[in-house]
Design a protein around this motif. Structure first.
Motif, PDB file in Angstrom:
ATOM      1  N   ASN A  16       0.820  -1.217   0.000  1.00  0.00           N
ATOM      2  CA  ASN A  16       0.000   0.000   0.000  1.00  0.00           C
ATOM      3  C   ASN A  16       0.851   1.262   0.000  1.00  0.00           C
ATOM      4  O   ASN A  16       0.428   2.290  -0.525  1.00  0.00           O
ATOM      5  CB  ASN A  16      -0.954  -0.012   1.190  1.00  0.00           C
ATOM      6  N   SER A  50       6.466  -3.343  10.565  1.00  0.00           N
ATOM      7  CA  SER A  50       5.576  -2.250  10.972  1.00  0.00           C
ATOM      8  C   SER A  50       4.682  -2.674  12.121  1.00  0.00           C
ATOM      9  O   SER A  50       4.472  -1.928  13.087  1.00  0.00           O
ATOM     10  CB  SER A  50       4.724  -1.791   9.787  1.00  0.00           C
ATOM     11  N   THR A  80      -8.130  -7.017   9.574  1.00  0.00           N
ATOM     12  CA  THR A  80      -8.258  -8.121   8.621  1.00  0.00           C
ATOM     13  C   THR A  80      -7.235  -8.005   7.489  1.00  0.00           C
ATOM     14  O   THR A  80      -7.113  -8.917   6.683  1.00  0.00           O
ATOM     15  CB  THR A  80      -9.680  -8.159   8.018  1.00  0.00           C
ATOM     16  N   VAL A 106      -3.198  -7.480   5.956  1.00  0.00           N
ATOM     17  CA  VAL A 106      -1.950  -8.211   6.259  1.00  0.00           C
ATOM     18  C   VAL A 106      -1.295  -7.653   7.519  1.00  0.00           C
ATOM     19  O   VAL A 106      -0.938  -8.389   8.437  1.00  0.00           O
ATOM     20  CB  VAL A 106      -0.971  -8.097   5.068  1.00  0.00           C
ATOM     21  N   GLY A 115      -2.450  -5.493   9.931  1.00  0.00           N
ATOM     22  CA  GLY A 115      -3.258  -5.515  11.149  1.00  0.00           C
ATOM     23  C   GLY A 115      -3.416  -6.913  11.713  1.00  0.00           C
ATOM     24  O   GLY A 115      -3.409  -7.107  12.931  1.00  0.00           O
ATOM     25  N   ARG A 124     -13.926  -5.630   7.866  1.00  0.00           N
ATOM     26  CA  ARG A 124     -15.106  -5.876   7.032  1.00  0.00           C
ATOM     27  C   ARG A 124     -15.239  -7.342   6.642  1.00  0.00           C
ATOM     28  O   ARG A 124     -16.332  -7.807   6.369  1.00  0.00           O
ATOM     29  CB  ARG A 124     -14.992  -5.074   5.722  1.00  0.00           C
ATOM     30  N   ALA A 150      -4.530   4.514   6.418  1.00  0.00           N
ATOM     31  CA  ALA A 150      -5.722   5.314   6.120  1.00  0.00           C
ATOM     32  C   ALA A 150      -6.498   4.669   4.986  1.00  0.00           C
ATOM     33  O   ALA A 150      -6.777   5.305   3.970  1.00  0.00           O
ATOM     34  CB  ALA A 150      -5.301   6.738   5.772  1.00  0.00           C
ATOM     35  N   MET A 151      -6.862   3.379   5.164  1.00  0.00           N
ATOM     36  CA  MET A 151      -7.568   2.676   4.097  1.00  0.00           C
ATOM     37  C   MET A 151      -8.987   3.220   3.906  1.00  0.00           C
ATOM     38  O   MET A 151      -9.520   3.164   2.799  1.00  0.00           O
ATOM     39  CB  MET A 151      -7.638   1.181   4.410  1.00  0.00           C
TER      40      MET A 151
HETATM   41  N1  LIG Z   1       2.908   3.357   8.898  1.00  0.00           N
HETATM   42  C1  LIG Z   1       3.370   2.139   8.672  1.00  0.00           C
HETATM   43  O1  LIG Z   1       4.408   1.742   9.181  1.00  0.00           O
HETATM   44  C2  LIG Z   1       2.584   1.179   7.808  1.00  0.00           C
HETATM   45  C3  LIG Z   1       3.129  -0.086   7.464  1.00  0.00           C
HETATM   46  C4  LIG Z   1       2.311  -1.005   6.780  1.00  0.00           C
HETATM   47  C5  LIG Z   1       1.038  -0.621   6.347  1.00  0.00           C
HETATM   48  N2  LIG Z   1       0.608   0.647   6.638  1.00  0.00           N
HETATM   49  C6  LIG Z   1      -0.698   1.095   6.190  1.00  0.00           C
HETATM   50  O2  LIG Z   1      -1.706   0.349   6.868  1.00  0.00           O
HETATM   51  C7  LIG Z   1      -2.834   0.170   6.010  1.00  0.00           C
HETATM   52  C8  LIG Z   1      -3.158  -1.314   5.903  1.00  0.00           C
HETATM   53  O3  LIG Z   1      -2.047  -1.980   5.351  1.00  0.00           O
HETATM   54  P1  LIG Z   1      -2.096  -3.559   5.060  1.00  0.00           P
HETATM   55  O4  LIG Z   1      -0.737  -3.982   4.671  1.00  0.00           O
HETATM   56  O5  LIG Z   1      -2.731  -4.269   6.206  1.00  0.00           O
HETATM   57  O6  LIG Z   1      -3.075  -3.568   3.812  1.00  0.00           O
HETATM   58  P2  LIG Z   1      -4.004  -4.715   3.219  1.00  0.00           P
HETATM   59  O7  LIG Z   1      -3.472  -6.069   3.513  1.00  0.00           O
HETATM   60  O8  LIG Z   1      -4.255  -4.313   1.808  1.00  0.00           O
HETATM   61  O9  LIG Z   1      -5.356  -4.579   4.067  1.00  0.00           O
HETATM   62  C9  LIG Z   1      -6.143  -3.456   3.969  1.00  0.00           C
HETATM   63  C10 LIG Z   1      -7.262  -3.594   4.991  1.00  0.00           C
HETATM   64  O10 LIG Z   1      -8.048  -2.397   4.983  1.00  0.00           O
HETATM   65  C11 LIG Z   1      -9.427  -2.766   4.820  1.00  0.00           C
HETATM   66  N3  LIG Z   1     -10.118  -1.691   4.141  1.00  0.00           N
HETATM   67  C12 LIG Z   1      -9.814  -1.173   2.928  1.00  0.00           C
HETATM   68  N4  LIG Z   1     -10.654  -0.153   2.645  1.00  0.00           N
HETATM   69  C13 LIG Z   1     -11.487  -0.062   3.710  1.00  0.00           C
HETATM   70  C14 LIG Z   1     -12.596   0.799   3.997  1.00  0.00           C
HETATM   71  N5  LIG Z   1     -12.972   1.750   3.143  1.00  0.00           N
HETATM   72  N6  LIG Z   1     -13.241   0.626   5.172  1.00  0.00           N
HETATM   73  C15 LIG Z   1     -12.867  -0.350   6.036  1.00  0.00           C
HETATM   74  N7  LIG Z   1     -11.844  -1.197   5.794  1.00  0.00           N
HETATM   75  C16 LIG Z   1     -11.171  -1.043   4.648  1.00  0.00           C
HETATM   76  C17 LIG Z   1      -9.401  -4.052   4.043  1.00  0.00           C
HETATM   77  O11 LIG Z   1     -10.612  -4.723   4.252  1.00  0.00           O
HETATM   78  P3  LIG Z   1     -11.233  -5.702   3.146  1.00  0.00           P
HETATM   79  O12 LIG Z   1     -10.454  -6.965   3.265  1.00  0.00           O
HETATM   80  O13 LIG Z   1     -12.647  -5.850   3.587  1.00  0.00           O
HETATM   81  O14 LIG Z   1     -11.084  -5.005   1.822  1.00  0.00           O
HETATM   82  C18 LIG Z   1      -8.211  -4.752   4.696  1.00  0.00           C
HETATM   83  O15 LIG Z   1      -8.585  -5.327   5.926  1.00  0.00           O
HETATM   84  C19 LIG Z   1      -2.451   0.835   4.687  1.00  0.00           C
HETATM   85  O16 LIG Z   1      -2.965   2.158   4.705  1.00  0.00           O
HETATM   86  C20 LIG Z   1      -0.936   0.853   4.720  1.00  0.00           C
HETATM   87  O17 LIG Z   1      -0.384   1.879   3.922  1.00  0.00           O
HETATM   88  C21 LIG Z   1       1.335   1.538   7.353  1.00  0.00           C
END
Ligand SMILES: NC(=O)c1ccc[n+]([C@@H]2O[C@H](COP(=O)([O-])OP(=O)(O)OC[C@H]3O[C@@H](n4cnc5c(N)ncnc54)[C@H](OP(=O)(O)O)[C@@H]3O)[C@@H](O)[C@H]2O)c1
Length: 282
Positions: free
Chosen positions: A39, A118, A141, A143, A145, A166, A246-247
Protein backbone atom coordinates in the motif's frame (compact mmCIF):
# COMPACT_ATOMS: atom_id res chain seq x y z
CA UNK A 1 16.92 -3.35 -18.03
CA UNK A 2 13.14 -3.53 -17.58
CA UNK A 3 11.52 -1.73 -14.65
CA UNK A 4 8.28 -0.20 -13.34
CA UNK A 5 8.49 3.43 -14.45
CA UNK A 6 6.62 6.29 -12.79
CA UNK A 7 6.02 9.06 -15.32
CA UNK A 8 3.78 11.22 -13.14
CA UNK A 9 2.00 11.02 -9.80
CA UNK A 10 -1.60 9.82 -10.04
CA UNK A 11 -0.97 7.45 -12.95
CA UNK A 12 -0.09 3.73 -12.69
CA UNK A 13 3.57 2.86 -13.34
CA UNK A 14 4.31 1.37 -16.76
CA UNK A 15 6.63 -1.48 -17.79
CA UNK A 16 9.55 0.00 -19.69
CA UNK A 17 13.30 0.44 -20.09
CA UNK A 18 15.50 2.01 -17.41
CA UNK A 19 19.24 2.67 -17.19
CA UNK A 20 21.35 -0.13 -15.68
CA UNK A 21 22.47 0.64 -12.10
CA UNK A 22 26.22 1.13 -11.65
CA UNK A 23 28.09 -0.22 -8.61
CA UNK A 24 29.68 2.50 -6.49
CA UNK A 25 31.29 2.66 -3.05
CA UNK A 26 29.62 0.09 -0.74
CA UNK A 27 26.85 -0.57 -3.26
CA UNK A 28 26.84 -3.59 -5.56
CA UNK A 29 24.44 -4.48 -8.39
CA UNK A 30 22.02 -7.28 -7.34
CA UNK A 31 19.48 -9.25 -9.38
CA UNK A 32 15.92 -8.68 -8.09
CA UNK A 33 14.08 -11.98 -7.48
CA UNK A 34 10.81 -10.59 -6.07
CA UNK A 35 9.43 -7.20 -5.02
CA UNK A 36 6.00 -6.84 -3.38
CA UNK A 37 3.45 -4.16 -4.37
CA UNK A 38 2.43 -2.73 -0.99
CA UNK A 39 0.00 0.00 0.00
CA UNK A 40 2.86 2.41 0.62
CA UNK A 41 4.00 2.22 -3.03
CA UNK A 42 0.39 2.59 -4.20
CA UNK A 43 0.02 5.66 -2.00
CA UNK A 44 3.34 7.16 -3.08
CA UNK A 45 2.59 6.76 -6.79
CA UNK A 46 -1.03 7.89 -6.50
CA UNK A 47 0.18 11.09 -4.85
CA UNK A 48 -1.90 10.50 -1.71
CA UNK A 49 0.94 9.50 0.66
CA UNK A 50 2.65 12.17 2.73
CA UNK A 51 5.95 10.98 1.20
CA UNK A 52 4.77 11.38 -2.42
CA UNK A 53 6.43 14.78 -2.69
CA UNK A 54 9.85 13.22 -2.13
CA UNK A 55 9.41 10.65 -4.90
CA UNK A 56 11.75 11.22 -7.85
CA UNK A 57 9.41 11.64 -10.85
CA UNK A 58 9.92 10.53 -13.55
CA UNK A 59 11.71 7.63 -11.92
CA UNK A 60 11.54 4.13 -10.50
CA UNK A 61 9.45 2.71 -7.66
CA UNK A 62 9.81 -0.13 -5.16
CA UNK A 63 11.03 0.12 -1.57
CA UNK A 64 12.30 -3.39 -0.85
CA UNK A 65 13.01 -6.73 -2.51
CA UNK A 66 14.49 -10.18 -2.37
CA UNK A 67 17.74 -10.12 -4.33
CA UNK A 68 20.53 -12.39 -5.51
CA UNK A 69 23.82 -10.75 -4.53
CA UNK A 70 26.98 -11.10 -6.65
CA UNK A 71 28.49 -13.39 -3.95
CA UNK A 72 25.54 -15.81 -4.30
CA UNK A 73 23.61 -14.78 -1.17
CA UNK A 74 19.78 -14.68 -1.38
CA UNK A 75 18.78 -11.76 0.79
CA UNK A 76 16.03 -9.30 1.69
CA UNK A 77 16.91 -5.62 1.59
CA UNK A 78 15.51 -2.12 1.34
CA UNK A 79 16.15 -0.19 -1.86
CA UNK A 80 18.65 2.64 -1.63
CA UNK A 81 16.83 6.03 -1.84
CA UNK A 82 14.90 7.10 -3.83
CA UNK A 83 13.89 3.44 -4.41
CA UNK A 84 13.70 1.22 -7.46
CA UNK A 85 13.17 -2.37 -6.33
CA UNK A 86 10.59 -3.07 -9.05
CA UNK A 87 13.28 -3.56 -11.66
CA UNK A 88 15.46 -6.36 -12.97
CA UNK A 89 18.48 -5.06 -11.02
CA UNK A 90 19.06 -2.65 -8.14
CA UNK A 91 21.87 -1.25 -6.00
CA UNK A 92 22.35 -2.98 -2.63
CA UNK A 93 24.68 -2.52 0.32
CA UNK A 94 25.41 -6.20 1.17
CA UNK A 95 26.04 -5.27 4.82
CA UNK A 96 22.40 -4.15 5.09
CA UNK A 97 20.91 -7.23 3.39
CA UNK A 98 19.44 -10.04 5.50
CA UNK A 99 19.89 -13.68 4.50
CA UNK A 100 16.63 -15.56 3.89
CA UNK A 101 16.10 -19.03 5.41
CA UNK A 102 16.00 -21.73 2.72
CA UNK A 103 12.41 -22.79 3.57
CA UNK A 104 10.97 -19.30 2.86
CA UNK A 105 10.08 -18.67 -0.80
CA UNK A 106 10.96 -15.43 -2.61
CA UNK A 107 7.39 -14.06 -2.77
CA UNK A 108 6.74 -14.54 0.97
CA UNK A 109 10.15 -13.11 1.86
CA UNK A 110 9.44 -10.04 -0.27
CA UNK A 111 5.86 -9.50 0.95
CA UNK A 112 6.12 -9.98 4.70
CA UNK A 113 8.86 -7.71 6.13
CA UNK A 114 7.14 -4.33 5.57
CA UNK A 115 3.94 -5.53 7.24
CA UNK A 116 5.61 -7.58 9.98
CA UNK A 117 8.20 -4.99 10.98
CA UNK A 118 5.58 -2.25 10.97
CA UNK A 119 3.23 -4.38 13.10
CA UNK A 120 6.00 -5.16 15.59
CA UNK A 121 7.24 -1.56 15.81
CA UNK A 122 3.72 -0.12 16.12
CA UNK A 123 3.20 -2.33 19.16
CA UNK A 124 6.63 -1.94 20.75
CA UNK A 125 7.58 1.69 20.03
CA UNK A 126 4.53 3.81 19.12
CA UNK A 127 2.18 1.63 21.19
CA UNK A 128 4.56 0.85 24.08
CA UNK A 129 2.51 -2.28 24.70
CA UNK A 130 2.81 -4.04 28.07
CA UNK A 131 1.80 -7.62 29.03
CA UNK A 132 -1.77 -7.87 30.25
CA UNK A 133 -3.06 -4.91 28.24
CA UNK A 134 -6.24 -4.61 26.21
CA UNK A 135 -5.75 -3.87 22.49
CA UNK A 136 -8.11 -2.89 19.65
CA UNK A 137 -6.97 -3.30 16.02
CA UNK A 138 -9.08 -1.34 13.51
CA UNK A 139 -8.70 -2.83 10.03
CA UNK A 140 -7.13 -5.93 11.52
CA UNK A 141 -8.26 -8.12 8.62
CA UNK A 142 -5.46 -6.73 6.40
CA UNK A 143 -1.95 -8.21 6.26
CA UNK A 144 -0.39 -5.74 8.69
CA UNK A 145 -3.26 -5.51 11.15
CA UNK A 146 -3.73 -9.27 11.37
CA UNK A 147 -0.01 -9.71 12.09
CA UNK A 148 -0.25 -6.96 14.74
CA UNK A 149 -3.23 -8.68 16.41
CA UNK A 150 -1.40 -12.01 16.56
CA UNK A 151 1.86 -10.43 17.77
CA UNK A 152 -0.02 -8.49 20.46
CA UNK A 153 -1.53 -11.70 21.79
CA UNK A 154 1.24 -14.23 21.34
CA UNK A 155 4.48 -12.26 21.56
CA UNK A 156 3.74 -9.16 23.65
CA UNK A 157 1.36 -10.88 26.07
CA UNK A 158 -1.73 -8.72 25.57
CA UNK A 159 -4.54 -10.11 27.66
CA UNK A 160 -7.44 -8.96 25.52
CA UNK A 161 -7.25 -8.37 21.74
CA UNK A 162 -10.23 -7.15 19.71
CA UNK A 163 -10.15 -6.91 15.90
CA UNK A 164 -12.55 -4.84 13.77
CA UNK A 165 -12.79 -5.34 10.00
CA UNK A 166 -15.11 -5.88 7.03
CA UNK A 167 -14.07 -9.34 5.95
CA UNK A 168 -16.10 -11.93 7.91
CA UNK A 169 -13.95 -14.91 6.83
CA UNK A 170 -10.76 -13.15 7.97
CA UNK A 171 -12.38 -12.23 11.29
CA UNK A 172 -13.34 -15.87 11.80
CA UNK A 173 -9.79 -16.99 11.04
CA UNK A 174 -8.38 -14.45 13.52
CA UNK A 175 -10.74 -15.77 16.18
CA UNK A 176 -9.38 -19.28 15.50
CA UNK A 177 -5.86 -17.86 15.85
CA UNK A 178 -6.65 -16.59 19.33
CA UNK A 179 -8.02 -13.01 19.22
CA UNK A 180 -10.59 -12.55 21.96
CA UNK A 181 -13.36 -10.68 20.09
CA UNK A 182 -14.16 -9.45 16.59
CA UNK A 183 -16.41 -6.65 15.32
CA UNK A 184 -17.78 -6.50 11.79
CA UNK A 185 -17.58 -3.15 9.98
CA UNK A 186 -20.03 -2.11 7.27
CA UNK A 187 -19.06 -3.08 3.72
CA UNK A 188 -19.70 0.44 2.40
CA UNK A 189 -16.33 1.68 3.67
CA UNK A 190 -17.97 3.27 6.68
CA UNK A 191 -18.95 1.70 9.96
CA UNK A 192 -22.28 0.17 10.82
CA UNK A 193 -24.54 2.09 13.22
CA UNK A 194 -23.97 -0.41 16.01
CA UNK A 195 -20.18 -0.24 15.65
CA UNK A 196 -19.73 2.74 17.99
CA UNK A 197 -22.09 1.15 20.53
CA UNK A 198 -20.13 -2.10 20.43
CA UNK A 199 -16.77 -0.33 20.94
CA UNK A 200 -18.27 1.69 23.81
CA UNK A 201 -19.56 -1.51 25.43
CA UNK A 202 -16.22 -3.31 25.13
CA UNK A 203 -14.32 -0.24 26.41
CA UNK A 204 -16.63 -0.02 29.44
CA UNK A 205 -16.15 -3.73 30.18
CA UNK A 206 -12.40 -3.78 29.68
CA UNK A 207 -10.89 -0.34 28.80
CA UNK A 208 -8.60 -0.35 25.76
CA UNK A 209 -4.99 0.55 26.58
CA UNK A 210 -3.93 0.62 22.94
CA UNK A 211 -5.67 1.13 19.59
CA UNK A 212 -3.84 0.42 16.32
CA UNK A 213 -5.76 2.09 13.49
CA UNK A 214 -5.19 1.00 9.87
CA UNK A 215 -8.39 2.68 8.59
CA UNK A 216 -8.89 6.28 9.84
CA UNK A 217 -12.02 7.97 8.38
CA UNK A 218 -15.45 7.05 9.75
CA UNK A 219 -14.33 3.98 11.78
CA UNK A 220 -11.77 6.20 13.59
CA UNK A 221 -14.35 8.92 14.28
CA UNK A 222 -16.70 6.36 15.77
CA UNK A 223 -13.99 4.66 17.81
CA UNK A 224 -12.70 7.95 19.22
CA UNK A 225 -16.30 8.92 19.98
CA UNK A 226 -16.78 5.63 21.83
CA UNK A 227 -13.66 6.19 23.95
CA UNK A 228 -14.96 9.63 25.01
CA UNK A 229 -17.58 10.17 27.68
CA UNK A 230 -20.00 12.85 28.84
CA UNK A 231 -19.41 12.62 32.57
CA UNK A 232 -17.43 15.57 34.02
CA UNK A 233 -16.43 13.44 37.01
CA UNK A 234 -15.36 10.37 35.00
CA UNK A 235 -11.88 9.02 35.61
CA UNK A 236 -9.59 9.00 32.58
CA UNK A 237 -8.25 5.73 31.28
CA UNK A 238 -5.06 6.25 29.25
CA UNK A 239 -5.54 4.88 25.71
CA UNK A 240 -2.67 5.22 23.25
CA UNK A 241 -4.29 5.61 19.84
CA UNK A 242 -1.75 4.87 17.09
CA UNK A 243 -2.60 6.04 13.56
CA UNK A 244 -0.93 3.57 11.14
CA UNK A 245 -2.88 3.55 7.88
CA UNK A 246 -5.72 5.31 6.12
CA UNK A 247 -7.57 2.68 4.10
CA UNK A 248 -11.02 4.18 4.83
CA UNK A 249 -10.17 7.91 4.44
CA UNK A 250 -7.29 10.36 4.77
CA UNK A 251 -9.05 12.72 7.18
CA UNK A 252 -11.39 12.66 10.17
CA UNK A 253 -13.53 15.14 12.08
CA UNK A 254 -12.41 15.24 15.69
CA UNK A 255 -14.62 17.15 18.16
CA UNK A 256 -12.55 18.92 20.87
CA UNK A 257 -14.63 17.28 23.58
CA UNK A 258 -13.41 13.82 22.59
CA UNK A 259 -9.86 14.68 23.62
CA UNK A 260 -10.95 16.61 26.74
CA UNK A 261 -13.28 13.92 28.05
CA UNK A 262 -10.99 10.90 27.78
CA UNK A 263 -7.36 9.90 28.32
CA UNK A 264 -6.63 9.52 24.61
CA UNK A 265 -3.01 9.91 23.48
CA UNK A 266 -3.04 10.31 19.71
CA UNK A 267 0.13 9.61 17.75
CA UNK A 268 1.30 8.16 14.45
CA UNK A 269 3.44 5.22 13.44
CA UNK A 270 6.29 6.29 11.18
CA UNK A 271 9.86 5.29 10.47
CA UNK A 272 11.02 8.47 12.22
CA UNK A 273 9.62 7.09 15.50
CA UNK A 274 11.89 4.03 15.42
CA UNK A 275 14.99 3.98 17.62
CA UNK A 276 18.25 4.82 15.86
CA UNK A 277 20.07 1.81 14.43
CA UNK A 278 22.67 0.55 16.91
CA UNK A 279 26.29 0.62 15.86
CA UNK A 280 28.14 -2.71 15.82
CA UNK A 281 28.85 -3.95 19.34
CA UNK A 282 26.36 -1.70 21.12
N1 LIG B 1 2.91 3.36 8.90
C1 LIG B 1 3.37 2.14 8.67
O1 LIG B 1 4.41 1.74 9.18
C2 LIG B 1 2.58 1.18 7.81
C3 LIG B 1 3.13 -0.09 7.46
C4 LIG B 1 2.31 -1.01 6.78
C5 LIG B 1 1.04 -0.62 6.35
N2 LIG B 1 0.61 0.65 6.64
C6 LIG B 1 -0.70 1.09 6.19
O2 LIG B 1 -1.71 0.35 6.87
C7 LIG B 1 -2.83 0.17 6.01
C8 LIG B 1 -3.16 -1.31 5.90
O3 LIG B 1 -2.05 -1.98 5.35
P1 LIG B 1 -2.10 -3.56 5.06
O4 LIG B 1 -0.74 -3.98 4.67
O5 LIG B 1 -2.73 -4.27 6.21
O6 LIG B 1 -3.07 -3.57 3.81
P2 LIG B 1 -4.00 -4.72 3.22
O7 LIG B 1 -3.47 -6.07 3.51
O8 LIG B 1 -4.25 -4.31 1.81
O9 LIG B 1 -5.36 -4.58 4.07
C9 LIG B 1 -6.14 -3.46 3.97
C10 LIG B 1 -7.26 -3.59 4.99
O10 LIG B 1 -8.05 -2.40 4.98
C11 LIG B 1 -9.43 -2.77 4.82
N3 LIG B 1 -10.12 -1.69 4.14
C12 LIG B 1 -9.81 -1.17 2.93
N4 LIG B 1 -10.65 -0.15 2.65
C13 LIG B 1 -11.49 -0.06 3.71
C14 LIG B 1 -12.60 0.80 4.00
N5 LIG B 1 -12.97 1.75 3.14
N6 LIG B 1 -13.24 0.63 5.17
C15 LIG B 1 -12.87 -0.35 6.04
N7 LIG B 1 -11.84 -1.20 5.79
C16 LIG B 1 -11.17 -1.04 4.65
C17 LIG B 1 -9.40 -4.05 4.04
O11 LIG B 1 -10.61 -4.72 4.25
P3 LIG B 1 -11.23 -5.70 3.15
O12 LIG B 1 -10.45 -6.97 3.27
O13 LIG B 1 -12.65 -5.85 3.59
O14 LIG B 1 -11.08 -5.01 1.82
C18 LIG B 1 -8.21 -4.75 4.70
O15 LIG B 1 -8.58 -5.33 5.93
C19 LIG B 1 -2.45 0.83 4.69
O16 LIG B 1 -2.96 2.16 4.70
C20 LIG B 1 -0.94 0.85 4.72
O17 LIG B 1 -0.38 1.88 3.92
C21 LIG B 1 1.34 1.54 7.35
Amino acid sequence: MKAALVDELGRPPRYGDAAEPVATGDLVVAEVQAAAVKNIERGLVSGSHYGSGALQVPGLIGLDAVVALPDGRRAYTGATPPGGAMAERMLVNPALAVDIPREVDDASAAALPNAAISAWFALQYAGQIRPGQSVLVLGGTGVTGSLAAQLAKRTFGADHVVVAGRNAARLERLAELGVDATITLGTDGGAQGQFETEIRRLHAERPFDLVLDYLWGRPAEQTLGALANNDLAAEFHRTRYVQVGAMAAATIELPAGVLRSAGIELLGQAAAAYPARRSAGS
